[in-house]
Scaffold this active site. Structure first.
Site, PDB file in Angstrom:
ATOM      1  CD  GLU A 408      -1.762  -2.344   1.631  1.00  0.00           C
ATOM      2  OE1 GLU A 408      -2.663  -3.204   1.665  1.00  0.00           O
ATOM      3  OE2 GLU A 408      -0.597  -2.566   2.028  1.00  0.00           O
ATOM      4  CG  HIS A 470      -9.960  -6.016   7.841  1.00  0.00           C
ATOM      5  ND1 HIS A 470      -9.110  -6.564   8.780  1.00  0.00           N
ATOM      6  CD2 HIS A 470      -9.461  -6.382   6.633  1.00  0.00           C
ATOM      7  CE1 HIS A 470      -8.155  -7.240   8.161  1.00  0.00           C
ATOM      8  NE2 HIS A 470      -8.343  -7.147   6.863  1.00  0.00           N
TER       9      HIS A 470
END
Length: 658
Positions: A408, A470
């Site tokens: 990322e 998450h």
């Protein structure tokens, strides 16, 4: 003293004296790495200082941005327009020579660097852009895109994870026009690198799929230039390890950590000059021989650009359509009028906004030919693939979908490099909670004013069973806190189109599209009003009793609460606020029309942290937000348990107006 040695010492002492005058800076790298930088610039780099933005120039990234004084010395000596006065104003307010190199601020600076490691990732992005553009525009007769990307890094850059992420991907992609010079001096702020960094860097990069070489004497200009020339012949990215001494030439500082980040002192500079045979008494001095040498170098650069211009003129005649596309790709102009395109604003039904974004992306991909991007291994989930296009690879550089892998941070910094290179409109994608991994790169694109588009999906506790690891809570507040960053959290298809339109038409601002995993209803009245950041979705007769405001998935909730409140005789106004930043750009009159100051009963609803909402609800208002982390359960259960229900909204609204 030959011209190369004289030029190298000129660079060294211009940098050291700029740091000394500022009484602040990092002299160690400029003194040690000056020969490597000079060898590259004088002997191998293709550039024209008279036109620092020539499309086909080689790019140079000083990844070790703390050594900025060396870059400024290079820009002065090589004729880019930085003056001696600019060097003398190093690190001063409003100068062209800030403490770290800043993109768009100083001519010749290709990207903002300083946070270690990101410059290498930026360079990977530049090389990736060059590779794709070459595949698109080059023909057998005309190589209109044919340049290298160089980065100069130090031990610190190579300890940062982002550099490793990016280097791994560069090796996989076979970016053969990427060459990194590794200034290996074995020193960081805390002393010898042996305390924390004993790995064999060359073996690591060889394992990544890079070509590796070593120059044992960092003062050997010819050996460094020869290594660079050899690197150009490989079909891999290249790492050239150049063994140097930090603070070279300064007898009491050389090889010591103290040379890294503090001025040498007047006496030490004097001793260094004596040590290196520098006989000029005047500070900030450039010998006439060096000036003449650089005039000759600049003339050669001008000839190279003139030859390229001549080639491009012939290319335009032979391939007029390609030349026209080249010009379009290198402009900020959109190829289509999306604002008046009815299909672009079409209601796609009750879908998750990640799914509606996918539909909008396909429409955009048809009219924005230089859109280029992908996801950090989550494309099936964040719906970020341009379905009618191929994937980029070493074997297929013409592909414009990108597999970034589970990287990322590197993905974000690489996209920044693509953006500063020019010619492409980069977008990236990931789960919103992983924006934490991306934050340092997002900050840099905001700082540089790069129109990178980030698709962030799975935007709230609506992620459901995956649980609190998450489920993003504080990430909206984090992104909203970034200066010069547009956060856009749409509530349905038409607002998602507005988010994409915003992202595509911003030329100096990055945009984050914050999208849901769960399905959301298409609401009446949404659409282009979202381009103003906040707008009235439903209203009442006369002055409202209460203002209901929300973004994203919670807009449908306050829309339902409106009906329940109306049944109780309460006059409410429903305000969709997909983008605070866009709303703040509107006139005071418009903002007053949406949020009248006279109405102090205000309720904001958002399945995220409440940080920032009090600016809009005021002292008398209220918020229904998250005040802790989520939990693992189906999304519907979580929304009910955390108070995101019509009944709770009505209850809190009624409490405000009593």
């Amino acid at each position: 003293m030959n011209i190369d040695a004289l030029s190298v010492n000129t660079l060294r002492f211009l940098a050291a004296e700029a740091i000394q005058k500022a009484n602040s800076g990092h002299p160690g790298l400029p003194l040690g790495a000056a020969p490597a930088a000079y060898a590259l610039w004088a002997k191998e780099m293709k550039a024209n200082p008279a036109n620092a933005k020539w499309d086909d120039r080689d790019r140079f990234v000083l990844s070790a941005g703390h050594g900025s004084a060396l870059l400024y010395a290079l820009l002065h000596v090589f004729g880019y327009g930085l003056t001696i006065e600019d060097l003398q104003n190093f690190r001063q307010r409003n100068s062209l020579t800030p403490g770290h190199p800043e993109y768009k601020h100083t001519i010749g600076v290709e990207t903002t660097t300083g946070p270690l490691g990101q410059g290498i990732a930026n360079a990977v992005g530049m090389a990736l852009a060059e590779s794709h553009l070459a595949a698109k525009f080059n023909t057998p007769e005309y190589k209109v895109v044919d340049h290298y990307t160089y980065a100069l890094c130090g031990d610190g850059c190579l300890q940062e994870g982002v550099a490793s992420e990016a280097a791994s991907l560069a090796g996989t992609m076979g970016l053969s026009k990427l060459i990194v010079l590794y200034d290996c001096n074995h020193i960081t702020i805390e002393g010898s690198t042996d305390v924390a960094f004993t790995e064999d860097v060359m073996q690591r990069f060889a394992a990544y799929g890079w070509d590796v070489a070593e120059v044992t004497d960092g003062n050997d200009v010819d050996a460094i230039a020869t290594a660079i020339a050899a690197a150009k012949q490989t079909d891999k990215p290249s790492l050239i390890k150049v063994n140097t001494q930090i603070g070279y030439g300064a007898p009491n500082k050389q090889g010591k950590a103290s040379a890294h980040g503090e001025p040498l002192g007047e006496e030490e500079i004097k001793l260094a000059k004596e040590n290196l045979g520098w006989t000029y008494a005047e500070a900030f001095f450039v010998p006439e021989e060096v000036k003449a040498h650089m005039v000759s170098w600049a003339a050669e650069g001008a000839k190279k650009e003139a030859a390229w211009n001549e080639m491009f003129a012939a290319y335009r005649k032979a391939y007029p359509q390609l030349a026209e596309e080249y010009a379009l790709w290198h402009s900020d102009q959109l190829a289509a009028d999306l604002l008046d395109d009815a299909d672009f604003w079409k209601d796609e039904g009750n879908l998750a906004t990640r799914a509606t974004s996918e539909k909008v992306l396909q429409k955009v991909a048809k009219v924005v030919p230089n859109l280029f991007g992908g996801s950090a291994d989550l494309a099936p989930s964040n719906k970020s693939v341009m379905k009618e296009r191929e994937y980029y690879s070493k074997e297929n550089p013409s592909g414009s979908n990108v597999h970034f892998g589970i990287r990322e941070f590197a993905m974000t910094a690489i996209a920044n490099g693509i953006a500063v290179h020019g010619g492409l409109r980069p977008y990236i994608a990931g789960f919103f909670v992983f924006s934490d991994y991306m934050k340092a790169g997002l900050r840099m694109e905001s700082l540089m004013g790069l129109p990178v588009i980030s698709i962030f999906t799975h935007d709230s506790i609506g992620v459901g069973e995956d649980g609190p690891t998450h489920q993003p809570i504080e990430q909206l507040a984090m992104l909203r806190s970034l200066p010069n960053y547009i956060v856009f959290r749409p509530c349905d298809t038409r607002e998602t189109a507005a988010g994409w339109y915003t992202a595509l038409t911003r030329t100096e601002t990055p945009t984050g599209l914050i999208l849901s995993r769960q399905n959301l209803p298409a609401l009446e009245g949404t659409g282009k009003g979202a381009l103003k950041g906040a707008y009235i979705l439903r209203d009442c007769e006369g002055t409202p009793d209460v203002l209901l405001m929300a973004s994203g998935s919670e807009v449908s909730l306050i829309d339902q609460a409106y009906d329940a409140l109306s049944a109780k005789g309460v006059k409410a106004r429903v305000i969709s606020m997909p983008s605070w930043e866009l709303f703040e750009e509107q006139s005071d009159e418009y903002k007053e029309s949406v949020l009248p100051k006279a109405v102090r009963a205000r309720l904001a609803v958002e399945a995220a942290a409440d940080f920032g909402w009090h600016k809009y609800v005021g002292l008398d208002g209220d918020v229904i937000c998250m005040h802790g982390f989520g939990a693992s359960a189906p999304a519907g259960t979580l929304f009910k348990d955390f108070g995101f229900t019509v009944e709770h909204v009505v209850e809190r609204a009624l409490a405000l107006i009593k």
